[in-house]
Structure formats: structure tokens, C-alpha cells
Design an enzyme around this catalytic site. Sequence first.
Site, short mmCIF file in Angstrom:
data_model
loop_
_atom_site.label_atom_id
_atom_site.label_comp_id
_atom_site.label_asym_id
_atom_site.label_seq_id
_atom_site.Cartn_x
_atom_site.Cartn_y
_atom_site.Cartn_z
N HIS A 67 9.76 12.55 3.10
CA HIS A 67 8.62 11.86 2.49
C HIS A 67 7.30 12.47 2.95
O HIS A 67 6.71 12.03 3.93
CB HIS A 67 8.67 10.37 2.84
CG HIS A 67 7.70 9.54 2.06
ND1 HIS A 67 7.79 8.18 1.95
CD2 HIS A 67 6.62 9.89 1.33
CE1 HIS A 67 6.81 7.72 1.21
NE2 HIS A 67 6.07 8.74 0.83
N ARG A 71 0.04 17.53 -1.66
CA ARG A 71 -1.24 17.48 -2.41
C ARG A 71 -1.46 18.58 -3.43
O ARG A 71 -2.47 18.55 -4.12
CB ARG A 71 -2.44 17.44 -1.45
CG ARG A 71 -2.42 16.33 -0.43
CD ARG A 71 -2.44 14.97 -1.07
NE ARG A 71 -2.64 13.90 -0.09
CZ ARG A 71 -2.23 12.65 -0.27
NH1 ARG A 71 -1.62 12.30 -1.40
NH2 ARG A 71 -2.43 11.73 0.64
N ASN A 101 3.41 12.78 -6.65
CA ASN A 101 2.19 12.12 -7.15
C ASN A 101 0.97 13.02 -6.95
O ASN A 101 -0.02 12.63 -6.36
CB ASN A 101 1.98 10.76 -6.48
CG ASN A 101 1.77 10.87 -4.98
OD1 ASN A 101 2.28 11.79 -4.34
ND2 ASN A 101 1.04 9.93 -4.42
N HIS A 186 8.56 3.29 -3.49
CA HIS A 186 7.54 2.67 -2.64
C HIS A 186 7.46 1.24 -3.14
O HIS A 186 7.00 1.00 -4.26
CB HIS A 186 6.22 3.43 -2.83
CG HIS A 186 4.99 2.73 -2.36
ND1 HIS A 186 4.04 3.34 -1.58
CD2 HIS A 186 4.52 1.46 -2.54
CE1 HIS A 186 3.06 2.49 -1.32
NE2 HIS A 186 3.33 1.34 -1.90
N ASP A 312 5.84 9.94 5.73
CA ASP A 312 4.84 9.65 4.69
C ASP A 312 3.53 10.41 4.99
O ASP A 312 2.44 9.87 4.83
CB ASP A 312 4.60 8.15 4.55
CG ASP A 312 3.73 7.81 3.33
OD1 ASP A 312 3.53 8.68 2.47
OD2 ASP A 312 3.24 6.66 3.27
#
Lengths: 434, 321
Positions: A67, A71, A101, A186, A312
Site C-alpha cells: 500500500h 503519485r 489514485n 479503503h 499507506d
Amino acid sequence: MPTNEVRPLLLRGGHVVDPSTDQDGIADVLLREGRVEAVGTGLGTPDDAEVIDVSGLVVAPGFIDVHVHLREPGGEHKETIASGARAALAGGFTAVCAMPNTDPPIDDPAAVGFVRAEGMRAGQARVYPTGTVSLGMKGERLALIGEMVEAGAVAITDDGKPVANAGLMRLALEYARTFDIPVAQHCEDHTLSAGGSMNEGIVSTRLGIRGIPNASEDVVIARDLLLAELTGGRLHIQHVSTRMGVAMIRDAKARGVSVTAEGTPHHFTLTDEACEEYRTEAKVNPPLRRPEDRAAVIEGIGDGTLDVIATDHAPHHYDEKEQAFEDAPFGLVGLETALGLVVTQLVEKKVLTLAQMVERMSCAPARAFSLPGGTLRRGSIADVTVFDPEREWTVDRNRFLSKSRNTPFHGMTLRGASILTIVDGHVRWRRDDA
Amino acid sequence: MNPAATSLGKDLIGLERLTAEQIRGILDTADPFKEISERAIKKVPVLRGKTIVNLFFEASTRTRISFEFAEKRLSADTVNIASTGSSVQKGETLVDTARNLEAMRIDMVVIRHGSSGAAQFLAERIPSNVINAGDGRHEHPTQALLDLLTLRDHLGRIEGLRVCIVGDVLHSRVARSNIWGLTKLGAEVAVCAPRTLLPIGVEDLGVHVFNRIEEAIEWADALNVLRLQLERMHAGFIPSLREYNRVFGVTRERLERAPRDVLILHPGPMNRGVEIDSDVADGPHSVILNQVTNGVAVRMAVLYLLAGGAPDRAEAAKAEG
């Protein structure tokens, strides 16, 4: 692959800890042509081998962080695939799973191919792409999951913008079964977190910050466990932060539901009091919670309810964190502090044995995401983490290899440091002063 | 009085971090400053040569004007910056705004901002004195101080008083500052609102919770009635303003059933007919306009103390040049 040009590598005299082969003692490890060739005591040195004395150090199958947010594309001022994968090596991770994401999100096979190619080009830790659950991460219809898997995606997730629609989540779990990949979630109900920035409780009340109740996470964990049970799909619950969340996952596992779950170093180390004085470095989602939640996360990691330790890793530029608390983005960098926090908070305090630590950081992540590695079995990939569980060091964010500095652990003294990180049989990273 | 015990330090961010002595010191300093506003020539040279910036990122009439009067009556040079029409609207960050102000060598900043913690954020980054004029849902210390001063003026004390804060405590910085100030000075504090407008854990701040306004009125010596913003209805916290008035409104009928006179405060601006009825707001026990008058005196006191003054020298300071 340049592996066949490389000399064999013999790690001599280390404490080999590999739960996948029940190895826990002094042994040599021989790596050749990108594979583990042998693990045993008193291995002979092949003529052309490079020999590294690792006595006094722990030799483990490479750590895998399932996880991380790298970016790229779209947020290269925070991190790139290359800088993030370099930071992973420094933290002792030989592989990471990049969350999709980004901007634009990784929701088609071309985008997956980009992440995979950039990861290989960087030549640092292995970078496994993940794809989104839904097209454009809009939560409306499934993304091109099959094609993304063909392009190299190892899991699907709408991390950062969780799947709100229960019907879509059911379809994702069912559809992902075809490819035997996990759906990582999530867990957050946005109608309950409702613009909150930290844990809802006495600290948020005093600070005047909108709170995120435990229930916003718990209701989605409950729902998704039921959907996993219904569909038989592989559910992976990310960064569990609540005591009820841990309890529900424990119950579901006892019922035989196919579920894996993460505990993060920040959730097992800190509570919402880290947000006092409006410290934006401690603003993370799900939020740092009450001491009883932290205790439950520790217990869950201890008994294996939370089988995977993941960071994360969420880099942000300092300008973005240099704002009023509610205006700052969620997230903290974790790759370069995880190992030290695990040793300091869990191994030193007897929550985990060294073997259990390696299980949570290497074997279990490999199984959860069906990745190569997570073992030093003969013939497996030559990814190895060598670390010193005794070494003390002080976190200095200015020395991070990540592009970002957003950590709540700056200045903290930790025990346990990575020494050598070996990927594909190459020493890709070595601590300078080791 | 021990000057060290009443000194406020560099900034006034909130009442949570002040001691009872510091709060009393401000109220005691405000008392002599009240008289300045009653003079024909409303100006003393206490802050002559000081430069003060009023930095308002949120709309404000009462608080901004009250600060400005306080500054001008103490002879400070003042500049007002509103977020509209300034560099803030052009996307400048709070930290850059702060650094630019600092580069112009100002002495004090009065800041109103929509984000909780914004005043502290600024205070940590510039050497000037920073006064919080309201930050998000966090604190509005000068409002609570003027409420305390008004209570003390009319009821003679704070200690032992029963004060109930009525209304939208969840979103209210006024409520938080009042809870800290009142409890530190020994008052009993309660809140009364629909549960949707109370923050989680409010009891842990040392307050009672009344579900029904009738019970609160029966208990209280004073009510501090908060503004109920129309947006709260749109966001679904309450079904309608009419229902709010019917269930939680402070009305004459309800007050007439009280066993004692109940002093009525309101930080303004009022929604007549919603949280408070006009005949209560305009009635004999309303001190709402006294609050406004006291606001100027309290802000003068805070400015004077942060500039290095002491409570026991306030009277003399008014005459000096």
C-alpha cells in the site's frame, strides 16, 4: 534482464528468518541469476561469488509494502515512481504495490503498463501496479479489470475514493474472482466522515476540528465482509484503525471468509493526541484514533487478524501540509520509518517475534496479493532484506530519499534499521555507515 | 497582583490555555478602560506608534468594528485586510500572507479565519502579537471575555453561577471559549441543544447537557443563546427553523415559568423568532447591548496587556502619553 551478468552473491553468517520454510537460525544464503540457490550452514563459496559478511544481522525474504502512493502520473512534485521506489529500498522493502489514485487514475491497461515500465526503468524496488475498481474512480461501473490484469495489475482498488455503492462492490468482488486478484478497499462511508479531518472525540471537540467517527470505517468493513462472504471474492481491507474493525475481521476469518487486512505503523504507534497543536503531519485517513483502538490494532497484528503490515506511504509537498489543519491533505510518508517502528513498537515489546515480523512484512503480503517472493525457498526470486534489529537511529526527515518530508515521526529514536536491500540478486541499496 | 501570573505572553489564541488569574487579569484591566468610551474625546495614547493589522478572512461586522474601535481609542495605527479584494483572493497562502505582513514590520495581527487553528498557525510563524478573533469552530476568546465581563457586571461574580449555553455548540467557537472561561472561573456550565448540534464528548469538557430548554431555564442564572445559522437546516442538522423555535426557542413564556430572573446574553447577530424571541431580546433581563459595549473595553484590555501592560497599571496608563 541483466541478471546473468551478475556474480553470485553469498550472504555469510546471518540470522536467517524465513517463516515460509520454518528457518530461524544462523545460515548462509546464496543467490545466483536472480534466484535463491541455497540456504544452509557452511555453504561453499563459488569461485566468482561476491561474499558479504552479514553476521549479527537478520536476513529475511524481501519486505513487500502492498500500500504505497507513488503519485506518478500527476503528482510528481510529491513523489515519482523512481523516488518512491528508492525510498522503499532504503526502508528495507524490495517491492511495493502502487495505488492507482493518481491523476489521471490508473484505470486502463495503458496506464498500468506505464507504471510497470517506469518501475522497471527506475531499477529500484519492484513496483507492482494496481488498477482502479471503477472507471475513472467514479464509483459507477467497473474499470477494464481483465485487461489491466493482463497488463500487470496485481489488485484493484479505489483507494482514496472508496467504493460507496454496495452493488458495485459486489460486482467487483465477483468479477475479480475470474482473475484471482484481491479487491483492496479503503473502508469509509463519506456520509459519516462528512468532511472530517481527524478522529471524532474529545480531542477533535477541543480543537474544533470536524471529526471522523469509528463508525464511518466500521459500517463499510461490516458491509464488505458480508459481500466477500456472499461472493467468495478476495477482500483486502486497507489500514484498519478501529477496535470494532479488528473484531469484525477476526470473526469473519473464523467463519472462513476470504479476507486479508492491513495494520499500519502510524495506527499502531500514535493516537489522535498526535493532532494536538494542529500538527498536520498527523493528519491521515483513516485517522489516528483513541488508545483503545491503537491497542486493538496492535493485538490484531499480534494474533494475525491483521496479517499484513503496510505503510499507506502518502507523500505530500511541504507547501500542502503547511496550512491550517482542515485545509491540509491527508497522509504521511511511511516507507523509511516502517521497519524501525515495527521493531520498536512490536518486536521490542514482544507483540511479534522476528519470525512473525517477517511473516507480516514479507510472506503475508506476498500471499495476499499473489506476488512472487515472500520466501527464501530454493528457486524463488532473489529478493532479500537484511536488517539490524538492534541498531538505534533517530528519524531525520531531511535525510529521506522520498521527495516528501511529511512524517509525524521526525526526531523519534527507533531501534531496528535496514542494512542491505537486495532485489533480483543485486544489492540495490546499502546503508552508508553500516 | 503578580505581573508574571497575569501576563498573557505573545498571543491570545484561546481561553483553554489561560489560567484563571490571566482571565481575571483581563477582566480587571477592562474595567478601567470602559470609561474611555464614555468620554467626549474617546482617545488615549496607550498604543501610540503601534501598528495593528486586522486580517479578516471571514465576514465580520461586530467583531471587526469592535477591534477597530478598541485600537483607535488606544491610538494605534490600523490597517484592515479582508479576504475579498486582497492577495488572499488571488490564491496567496496564509503563510505567505503572514510573511508579507511581517516584512512590513507590524506589531500586532488580529485574525479571523474559517479554519480551526489558523490563529495558532499564524502565531507560530511571526514574531508579532497575534489575537484570535475567531478561528473555525475552535475559539473566539474576546467574545467569551466580554461575555464573562457582562456576567460579572450584572451578577457580581462568575464563581458559582449557573450558565447554560443554548444552541449550535457543535459549530460554535463562542461556545468553546465560554466553556473554558466559565469553568476556569468556577461557574457551573451547561449546554442545551438538539444532539445533532452538540459535539461528541462535550460532557468531558465539564458541562451538563440538557435535552430540553425548559429544564435548562429552570436550572440557570444566565443563558447565552447562540445564533442558529440557516445553513444548519440546509445541512440537515435540524428539520426546520420553525421546529427549532418551537422546541429550543428562548421565549418569554418559557422564561416566565423560571424560578428566578434569568440573564440573557447573545453574541449576535440574532435571528429573532428562531433561537430567541424579540420580547426576550428586548426584555428587561437582556444584556445583549451591554455585551457589545463591553466588547470594546475587553479588546482594549487585551491589546494593552499584549503590548506589555499590566492590570494594575491600566488606570495610570490611560492618562500617560
